[in-house]
Write an enzyme that holds these catalytic residues in place. Structure first.
Site, short mmCIF file in Angstrom:
data_model
loop_
_atom_site.label_atom_id
_atom_site.label_comp_id
_atom_site.label_asym_id
_atom_site.label_seq_id
_atom_site.Cartn_x
_atom_site.Cartn_y
_atom_site.Cartn_z
N ASP A 22 -8.63 29.93 -46.25
CA ASP A 22 -8.38 30.15 -44.83
C ASP A 22 -8.27 31.64 -44.51
O ASP A 22 -7.76 32.42 -45.32
CB ASP A 22 -7.08 29.45 -44.44
CG ASP A 22 -6.94 29.28 -42.94
OD1 ASP A 22 -7.93 29.50 -42.21
OD2 ASP A 22 -5.84 28.93 -42.49
N HIS A 39 -17.00 34.86 -42.96
CA HIS A 39 -17.45 33.76 -43.81
C HIS A 39 -18.33 34.29 -44.95
O HIS A 39 -18.25 33.80 -46.08
CB HIS A 39 -18.22 32.73 -42.99
CG HIS A 39 -17.37 32.06 -41.94
ND1 HIS A 39 -16.18 31.42 -42.25
CD2 HIS A 39 -17.53 31.94 -40.60
CE1 HIS A 39 -15.65 30.93 -41.13
NE2 HIS A 39 -16.45 31.24 -40.13
N LEU A 133 -16.50 25.10 -66.50
CA LEU A 133 -15.75 24.83 -65.28
C LEU A 133 -16.49 23.86 -64.37
O LEU A 133 -17.71 23.98 -64.18
CB LEU A 133 -15.51 26.15 -64.53
CG LEU A 133 -14.84 26.05 -63.15
CD1 LEU A 133 -13.36 25.73 -63.31
CD2 LEU A 133 -15.03 27.34 -62.36
#
Length: 247
Positions: A22, A39, A133
């Site tokens: 956020d 972004h 991962l």
């Protein structure tokens, strides 16, 4: 502080970290830039976080890229986010694969464009056999949607297989089935809400909120979050005395 020094300060590491990324728009506005610039900067922050998690031996990283509520944002911003998602998949697919990272996208993908859906399939197939991962990206995802669709799938399965519902577990039908629940939940940007993210899965996660805006969430910020997790005593309904006896 070096990676080795950080690891020495960590008593236990989270196997699964979930993050609400956020603050991109506010970061850009504060710099006099359009929200879309935030972004794009957020993608760089995500790349750093992925690399750090991989180096620390974190097994799963789940990030909230686009919620089912984000469609309410201005159409221009939504279009930019979708274009950025596509561009990131195109440019980072080989990098993920070469670093032994497996990608999984969760959420209602039917509302995404056909080209984006196909690119998701392509990248998931490319990385499917990787053993490092696991990067889970939640796109057009909502925790309430996840529980609802899981319940519907579970009931349909029970009927088709003639199995009592009591013999089934809803976890097996969530979009995160077979993935361990998050140990550590992080939200950047100063808000202290779950915002419909992994509602079922974070029931026992340690919650960590920081005022740091996502584009500024660097390796040091992640180190602090992991050290916070390391300091917590996770009892899962037991008493501290019971844990020490078991230990």
């Amino acid at each position: 502080m070096t990676d080795n020094q950080v690891k020495k300060n960590i008593k236990k590491s989270p196997k699964h970290i979930a993050i609400i990324m956020d603050g991109n728009g506010r970061w850009a506005t504060a710099q006099g830039k359009p929200r879309t610039a935030g972004h794009k900067a957020g993608v760089d922050a995500l790349r750093t976080t992925i690399e750090t998690c991989a180096s620390y031996g974190v097994e799963v990283l789940t990030v909230f890229a686009f919620s089912s509520e984000n469609w309410r944002r201005p159409a221009k911003e939504v279009n930019v986010l979708m274009d950025l998602f596509m561009l990131t998949l195109k440019t980072q697919a080989k990098r993920l694969h070469n670093n032994n990272i497996r990608l999984k996208i969760i959420g209602d993908k039917t509302k995404l464009s056909q080209s984006l859906q196909q690119k998701i399939i392509d990248v998931e197939l490319l990385t499917a056999e990787n053993t490092g991962l696991l990067l889970v990206i939640a796109a057009n995802y909502g925790g309430q949607w996840d529980i609802t669709q899981a319940s519907q799938c579970m009931m349909a399965h029970a009927v088709s297989q003639d199995i009592p519902l009591t013999d089934l577990n809803i976890e097996d039908f969530l979009s995160t089935a077979a993935i361990p629940d998050p140990d550590l939940f992080i939200r950047t940007g100063g808000e202290q809400r779950i915002s419909n993210f992994l509602l079922w899965q974070i029931a026992y996660s340690e919650l960590y909120f920081t005022d740091t805006l996502w584009p500024d969430f660097d390796k040091n910020a992640l180190d602090v979050a992991i050290q916070y997790f390391s300091s917590r005593e996770r009892r899962f309904g037991q008493t501290g005395e019971q844990l020490h006896e078991d230990g």
